[in-house]
Scaffold this active site. Structure first.
Site, PDB file in Angstrom:
ATOM      1  N   ASN A 176      48.954-100.923 -55.566  1.00 39.37           N
ATOM      2  CA  ASN A 176      50.122-100.135 -55.181  1.00 39.37           C
ATOM      3  C   ASN A 176      51.119-101.058 -54.494  1.00 39.37           C
ATOM      4  O   ASN A 176      50.931-101.440 -53.335  1.00 39.37           O
ATOM      5  CB  ASN A 176      49.692 -99.002 -54.242  1.00 39.37           C
ATOM      6  CG  ASN A 176      50.858 -98.163 -53.757  1.00 39.37           C
ATOM      7  OD1 ASN A 176      51.968 -98.276 -54.257  1.00 39.37           O
ATOM      8  ND2 ASN A 176      50.603 -97.318 -52.774  1.00 39.37           N
TER       9      ASN A 176
ATOM     10  N   LYS B 168      54.056-100.395 -53.535  1.00 37.06           N
ATOM     11  CA  LYS B 168      54.897 -99.657 -52.586  1.00 37.06           C
ATOM     12  C   LYS B 168      56.375-100.059 -52.765  1.00 37.06           C
ATOM     13  O   LYS B 168      56.791-100.368 -53.878  1.00 37.06           O
ATOM     14  CB  LYS B 168      54.392 -99.842 -51.162  1.00 37.06           C
ATOM     15  CG  LYS B 168      52.912 -99.438 -51.040  1.00 37.06           C
ATOM     16  CD  LYS B 168      52.429 -99.365 -49.625  1.00 37.06           C
ATOM     17  CE  LYS B 168      50.958 -98.961 -49.597  1.00 37.06           C
ATOM     18  NZ  LYS B 168      50.457 -98.762 -48.215  1.00 37.06           N
TER      19      LYS B 168
ATOM     20  N   HIS C   9      49.627 -89.583 -51.696  1.00 39.78           N
ATOM     21  CA  HIS C   9      49.384 -90.695 -50.774  1.00 39.78           C
ATOM     22  C   HIS C   9      49.771 -90.276 -49.363  1.00 39.78           C
ATOM     23  O   HIS C   9      50.716 -89.506 -49.164  1.00 39.78           O
ATOM     24  CB  HIS C   9      50.204 -91.914 -51.209  1.00 39.78           C
ATOM     25  CG  HIS C   9      49.798 -93.189 -50.555  1.00 39.78           C
ATOM     26  ND1 HIS C   9      50.153 -93.511 -49.258  1.00 39.78           N
ATOM     27  CD2 HIS C   9      49.046 -94.228 -51.003  1.00 39.78           C
ATOM     28  CE1 HIS C   9      49.652 -94.690 -48.949  1.00 39.78           C
ATOM     29  NE2 HIS C   9      48.971 -95.149 -49.979  1.00 39.78           N
TER      30      HIS C   9
ATOM     31  N   GLU D  31      51.329 -91.723 -47.135  1.00 43.45           N
ATOM     32  CA  GLU D  31      52.702 -92.045 -46.779  1.00 43.45           C
ATOM     33  C   GLU D  31      53.675 -90.992 -47.306  1.00 43.45           C
ATOM     34  O   GLU D  31      54.794 -90.878 -46.808  1.00 43.45           O
ATOM     35  CB  GLU D  31      53.057 -93.440 -47.311  1.00 43.45           C
ATOM     36  CG  GLU D  31      52.312 -94.542 -46.566  1.00 43.45           C
ATOM     37  CD  GLU D  31      52.284 -95.876 -47.277  1.00 43.45           C
ATOM     38  OE1 GLU D  31      51.697 -96.819 -46.722  1.00 43.45           O
ATOM     39  OE2 GLU D  31      52.830 -95.979 -48.402  1.00 43.45           O
TER      40      GLU D  31
ATOM     41  N   GLU E  25      41.401 -92.709 -48.884  1.00 46.70           N
ATOM     42  CA  GLU E  25      42.087 -93.676 -48.027  1.00 46.70           C
ATOM     43  C   GLU E  25      42.196 -93.114 -46.615  1.00 46.70           C
ATOM     44  O   GLU E  25      43.064 -92.266 -46.355  1.00 46.70           O
ATOM     45  CB  GLU E  25      43.493 -93.962 -48.561  1.00 46.70           C
ATOM     46  CG  GLU E  25      43.529 -94.730 -49.864  1.00 46.70           C
ATOM     47  CD  GLU E  25      44.917 -95.310 -50.112  1.00 46.70           C
ATOM     48  OE1 GLU E  25      45.012 -96.529 -50.292  1.00 46.70           O
ATOM     49  OE2 GLU E  25      45.898 -94.552 -50.112  1.00 46.70           O
TER      50      GLU E  25
ATOM     51  N   GLY F  99      47.177-100.302 -44.130  1.00 43.65           N
ATOM     52  CA  GLY F  99      48.120-101.285 -43.602  1.00 43.65           C
ATOM     53  C   GLY F  99      47.867-101.711 -42.171  1.00 43.65           C
ATOM     54  O   GLY F  99      48.695-102.389 -41.569  1.00 43.65           O
TER      55      GLY F  99
ATOM     56  N   SER G 153      43.266-101.247 -46.398  1.00 40.05           N
ATOM     57  CA  SER G 153      43.053-102.636 -45.975  1.00 40.05           C
ATOM     58  C   SER G 153      41.929-103.322 -46.749  1.00 40.05           C
ATOM     59  O   SER G 153      41.153-104.107 -46.195  1.00 40.05           O
ATOM     60  CB  SER G 153      42.789-102.707 -44.466  1.00 40.05           C
ATOM     61  OG  SER G 153      43.899-102.229 -43.738  1.00 40.05           O
TER      62      SER G 153
END
Length: 249
Positions: free
Chosen positions: A11, A13, A101, A103, A171, A177, A209
């Protein structure tokens, strides 16, 4: 039970201009072809920003590396300024799309119902949906991580899900991150819990990560069918190492 082919998805991003994306795609293809990565034991997928889909798709064509989108609207077309439809992703050469996701859930307020509709849209366009689920640190510390993830699955996953149209990516929100990674025991336990909620044979990826240093131990867990990789997918050496580890695990 049949062995599930591992999937490693990168990904990217919101990173990369055309020159950057093209250079990364070329380098990855060269590295993977030279190393003989992928093949029957592992599938590779890259998910660049929408502006790079056509460029990257052209460069990876024929290499065995698949192309995916990072998000989509549920509708096929319409007055949705700034959005991209599943059909547009398919038209650009995508076979997969990341949905739900953290985010998007936490940064854009997307709830399970919205993710559910996006998955239906992805299927309408012939795309495989990668459904992301995961708990926050507060939820894990409160002992509700499994319940939170089960609730996300129940609310986001349409009843028509089958292994050919859905991949689930676990996740932990607190591991994305941050450099933090769940323990191997916690990963195995959560993947086992998730599997009870899914059609038999559905792939479950781990994300958060993942890097070349921890990939072998994570991908060595029987319940883990691959990885959804963020930062490490932007570095060809790191992503290539992850792919080779998955191919051998």
């Amino acid at each position: 039970m049949a062995v599930r082919t591992k999937l490693v998805a990168g990904n990217w991003k919101m990173n990369g201009l055309r020159e950057d994306g093209a250079a990364l795609a070329r380098a990855l293809v060269q590295r993977m072809v030279a190393a003989g990565a992928g093949g029957p034991g592992c599938r590779l997928l890259v998910c660049p920003p929408a502006t790079l889909l056509t460029t990257v798709g052209g460069l990876i064509a024929g290499s065995g590396i698949a192309l995916g989108g990072q998000d989509c609207h549920a509708a096929a077309k319409g007055a949705f300024t700034g959005d991209i439809s599943p059909e547009m992703l398919a038209d650009a050469g995508c076979t997969h799309v990341i949905l739900g996701h953290s985010e998007r859930r936490h940064g854009r307020g997307e709830d399970d119902a919205a993710v559910h509709q996006k998955i239906l849209g992805a299927w309408r366009a012939g795309l495989t949906a990668i459904l992301c689920v995961g708990e926050t640190m507060g939820q894990r510390e409160a002992g509700t991580a499994v319940d939170i993830v089960a609730s996300q699955l129940a609310g986001s996953m349409p009843s028509e899900a089958v292994p050919d149209n859905l991949v689930v990516a676990y996740e932990p929100v607190w591991a994305i991150g941050t450099g933090l990674t769940a323990t191997l025991e916690d990963i195995a336990a959560m993947h086992a819990a998730i599997r009870t909620c899914l059609p038999a044979g559905t792939r479950i990826l781990y994300g958060g990560s993942v890097n070349p240093q921890n990939a072998a131990s994570i991908l060595g867990i029987a319940a883990v069918d691959g990885a959804l990789v963020g930062g490490a997918s932007l570095e060809v050496d790191s992503f290539a190492a992850l792919c080779l580890t998955a191919s051998r695990s």
